[in-house]
Write a protein that holds these residues in place. Structure first.
Motif, PDB file in Angstrom:
ATOM      1  N   ILE A 100       0.845  -1.201   0.000  1.00 27.82           N
ATOM      2  CA  ILE A 100       0.000   0.000   0.000  1.00 27.82           C
ATOM      3  C   ILE A 100       0.876   1.246   0.000  1.00 27.82           C
ATOM      4  O   ILE A 100       0.594   2.225  -0.711  1.00 27.82           O
ATOM      5  CB  ILE A 100      -0.937  -0.016   1.218  1.00 27.82           C
ATOM      6  N   ILE A 101       1.960   1.216   0.773  1.00 24.14           N
ATOM      7  CA  ILE A 101       2.865   2.362   0.834  1.00 24.14           C
ATOM      8  C   ILE A 101       3.516   2.603  -0.527  1.00 24.14           C
ATOM      9  O   ILE A 101       3.629   3.749  -0.977  1.00 24.14           O
ATOM     10  CB  ILE A 101       3.926   2.145   1.931  1.00 24.14           C
ATOM     11  N   VAL A 102       3.918   1.526  -1.203  1.00 23.24           N
ATOM     12  CA  VAL A 102       4.540   1.669  -2.530  1.00 23.24           C
ATOM     13  C   VAL A 102       3.544   2.256  -3.524  1.00 23.24           C
ATOM     14  O   VAL A 102       3.893   3.139  -4.312  1.00 23.24           O
ATOM     15  CB  VAL A 102       5.093   0.312  -3.020  1.00 23.24           C
ATOM     16  N   GLN A 103       2.298   1.793  -3.483  1.00 20.38           N
ATOM     17  CA  GLN A 103       1.288   2.346  -4.387  1.00 20.38           C
ATOM     18  C   GLN A 103       1.072   3.835  -4.118  1.00 20.38           C
ATOM     19  O   GLN A 103       0.917   4.626  -5.056  1.00 20.38           O
ATOM     20  CB  GLN A 103      -0.031   1.585  -4.247  1.00 20.38           C
ATOM     21  N   PHE A 104       1.060   4.228  -2.849  1.00 19.14           N
ATOM     22  CA  PHE A 104       0.924   5.640  -2.515  1.00 19.14           C
ATOM     23  C   PHE A 104       2.122   6.437  -3.021  1.00 19.14           C
ATOM     24  O   PHE A 104       1.965   7.516  -3.603  1.00 19.14           O
ATOM     25  CB  PHE A 104       0.779   5.825  -1.003  1.00 19.14           C
ATOM     26  N   LEU A 105       3.334   5.920  -2.813  1.00 18.26           N
ATOM     27  CA  LEU A 105       4.531   6.637  -3.269  1.00 18.26           C
ATOM     28  C   LEU A 105       4.566   6.770  -4.788  1.00 18.26           C
ATOM     29  O   LEU A 105       5.074   7.754  -5.317  1.00 18.26           O
ATOM     30  CB  LEU A 105       5.793   5.925  -2.773  1.00 18.26           C
ATOM     31  N   ARG A 106       4.013   5.800  -5.498  1.00 12.84           N
ATOM     32  CA  ARG A 106       3.966   5.881  -6.961  1.00 12.84           C
ATOM     33  C   ARG A 106       3.008   6.967  -7.453  1.00 12.84           C
ATOM     34  O   ARG A 106       3.110   7.390  -8.597  1.00 12.84           O
ATOM     35  CB  ARG A 106       3.571   4.530  -7.554  1.00 12.84           C
ATOM     36  N   SER A 107       2.091   7.399  -6.595  1.00 16.47           N
ATOM     37  CA  SER A 107       1.169   8.459  -7.000  1.00 16.47           C
ATOM     38  C   SER A 107       1.745   9.852  -6.754  1.00 16.47           C
ATOM     39  O   SER A 107       1.149  10.840  -7.161  1.00 16.47           O
ATOM     40  CB  SER A 107      -0.157   8.316  -6.255  1.00 16.47           C
ATOM     41  N   LEU A 108       2.904   9.942  -6.100  1.00 17.80           N
ATOM     42  CA  LEU A 108       3.533  11.233  -5.836  1.00 17.80           C
ATOM     43  C   LEU A 108       4.275  11.728  -7.077  1.00 17.80           C
ATOM     44  O   LEU A 108       4.762  10.935  -7.879  1.00 17.80           O
ATOM     45  CB  LEU A 108       4.499  11.118  -4.659  1.00 17.80           C
ATOM     46  N   PRO A 109       4.385  13.046  -7.240  1.00 19.44           N
ATOM     47  CA  PRO A 109       4.961  13.596  -8.467  1.00 19.44           C
ATOM     48  C   PRO A 109       6.422  13.238  -8.732  1.00 19.44           C
ATOM     49  O   PRO A 109       6.754  12.851  -9.826  1.00 19.44           O
ATOM     50  CB  PRO A 109       4.816  15.112  -8.292  1.00 19.44           C
ATOM     51  N   ILE A 110       7.303  13.346  -7.789  1.00 15.23           N
ATOM     52  CA  ILE A 110       8.731  13.157  -8.061  1.00 15.23           C
ATOM     53  C   ILE A 110       9.134  11.692  -7.890  1.00 15.23           C
ATOM     54  O   ILE A 110       9.845  11.126  -8.726  1.00 15.23           O
ATOM     55  CB  ILE A 110       9.579  14.068  -7.141  1.00 15.23           C
ATOM     56  N   ILE A 111       8.674  11.072  -6.821  1.00 12.38           N
ATOM     57  CA  ILE A 111       9.068   9.700  -6.518  1.00 12.38           C
ATOM     58  C   ILE A 111       8.338   8.706  -7.415  1.00 12.38           C
ATOM     59  O   ILE A 111       8.888   7.665  -7.778  1.00 12.38           O
ATOM     60  CB  ILE A 111       8.794   9.396  -5.036  1.00 12.38           C
ATOM     61  N   GLY A 112       7.113   9.004  -7.786  1.00 12.40           N
ATOM     62  CA  GLY A 112       6.289   8.096  -8.576  1.00 12.40           C
ATOM     63  C   GLY A 112       6.927   7.616  -9.870  1.00 12.40           C
ATOM     64  O   GLY A 112       7.003   6.405 -10.117  1.00 12.40           O
ATOM     65  N   PRO A 113       7.401   8.529 -10.731  1.00  3.58           N
ATOM     66  CA  PRO A 113       8.030   8.066 -11.975  1.00  3.58           C
ATOM     67  C   PRO A 113       9.287   7.232 -11.748  1.00  3.58           C
ATOM     68  O   PRO A 113       9.571   6.304 -12.520  1.00  3.58           O
ATOM     69  CB  PRO A 113       8.374   9.370 -12.701  1.00  3.58           C
ATOM     70  N   ILE A 114      10.017   7.510 -10.683  1.00  6.41           N
ATOM     71  CA  ILE A 114      11.216   6.720 -10.394  1.00  6.41           C
ATOM     72  C   ILE A 114      10.822   5.296  -9.999  1.00  6.41           C
ATOM     73  O   ILE A 114      11.398   4.322 -10.491  1.00  6.41           O
ATOM     74  CB  ILE A 114      12.044   7.390  -9.274  1.00  6.41           C
ATOM     75  N   LEU A 115       9.825   5.174  -9.114  1.00  3.70           N
ATOM     76  CA  LEU A 115       9.393   3.854  -8.671  1.00  3.70           C
ATOM     77  C   LEU A 115       8.660   3.078  -9.760  1.00  3.70           C
ATOM     78  O   LEU A 115       8.583   1.853  -9.698  1.00  3.70           O
ATOM     79  CB  LEU A 115       8.505   3.968  -7.428  1.00  3.70           C
ATOM     80  N   SER A 116       8.098   3.782 -10.742  1.00  2.86           N
ATOM     81  CA  SER A 116       7.381   3.119 -11.829  1.00  2.86           C
ATOM     82  C   SER A 116       8.260   2.835 -13.033  1.00  2.86           C
ATOM     83  O   SER A 116       7.787   2.247 -14.014  1.00  2.86           O
ATOM     84  CB  SER A 116       6.194   3.990 -12.264  1.00  2.86           C
ATOM     85  N   HIS A 117       9.507   3.249 -13.004  1.00  2.00           N
ATOM     86  CA  HIS A 117      10.425   3.011 -14.122  1.00  2.00           C
ATOM     87  C   HIS A 117      10.555   1.499 -14.348  1.00  2.00           C
ATOM     88  O   HIS A 117      10.644   0.732 -13.399  1.00  2.00           O
ATOM     89  CB  HIS A 117      11.798   3.620 -13.803  1.00  2.00           C
ATOM     90  N   PRO A 118      10.572   1.051 -15.618  1.00  2.00           N
ATOM     91  CA  PRO A 118      10.620  -0.396 -15.896  1.00  2.00           C
ATOM     92  C   PRO A 118      11.810  -1.127 -15.282  1.00  2.00           C
ATOM     93  O   PRO A 118      11.725  -2.318 -14.994  1.00  2.00           O
ATOM     94  CB  PRO A 118      10.675  -0.457 -17.423  1.00  2.00           C
ATOM     95  N   ALA A 119      12.913  -0.446 -15.062  1.00  2.00           N
ATOM     96  CA  ALA A 119      14.071  -1.103 -14.460  1.00  2.00           C
ATOM     97  C   ALA A 119      13.948  -1.193 -12.938  1.00  2.00           C
ATOM     98  O   ALA A 119      14.503  -2.103 -12.319  1.00  2.00           O
ATOM     99  CB  ALA A 119      15.348  -0.351 -14.832  1.00  2.00           C
TER     100      ALA A 119
END
Length: 135
Positions: A100-119
């Motif tokens: 749940i915490i990871v899903q929340f962090l992925r919705s944040l503007p700066i951290i989200g794209p980093i955590l969602s990067h394919p690598a």
């Protein structure tokens, strides 16, 4: 409602003091203050009876024992070992919430794209225990 707001403030303050205690090379006073504020915040957010029920669940007993043992070790000046034991307890207690915490962090503007990067995403999902459909 006001207890909930104070609870969130105490919990957030506890996490901040805990992080500051880590950054200052495991300062015992900051770690202990962070633990106390965190526990007070949890009690204010969900209530004393539900807190007791949460920490005494059969599936959470090992995490509760390690968490409290870590706090005790920090208070008797075995700071680094107490931190390690307490960290294991935190994982045992709150490990279910990491997805749940990871899903929340992925919705944040700066951290989200980093955590969602394919690598990065598969590594983060594996650490958090998030279940991903093979689509």
């Amino acid at each position: 409602m006001i207890l909930l707001e104070f609870g969130v403030a105490f919990t957030f303050g506890g996490v901040l003091f805990f992080i500051f205690g880590i950054f200052t090379f495991f300062d015992r006073a900051l770690l202990a203050l962070g633990n106390i504020l965190f526990l007070i915040g949890v009690v204010l957010i969900i209530g004393s009876q539900k807190t007791l029920i949460f920490f005494s669940r059969p599936t959470k007993r090992r995490g509760s024992i390690l968490f409290l043992l870590g706090i005790f070790l920090i208070l008797i000046k075995w700071t680094f070992i107490g931190f390690l034991v307490e960290s294991l307890g935190i994982v045992g207690l709150f490990g279910d919430f990491f997805g749940i915490i990871v899903q929340f962090l992925r919705s944040l503007p700066i951290i989200g794209p980093i955590l969602s990067h394919p690598a990065v995403a598969p590594i983060v999902d594996k650490i958090a225990g998030a279940r991903v459909l093979p689509v």
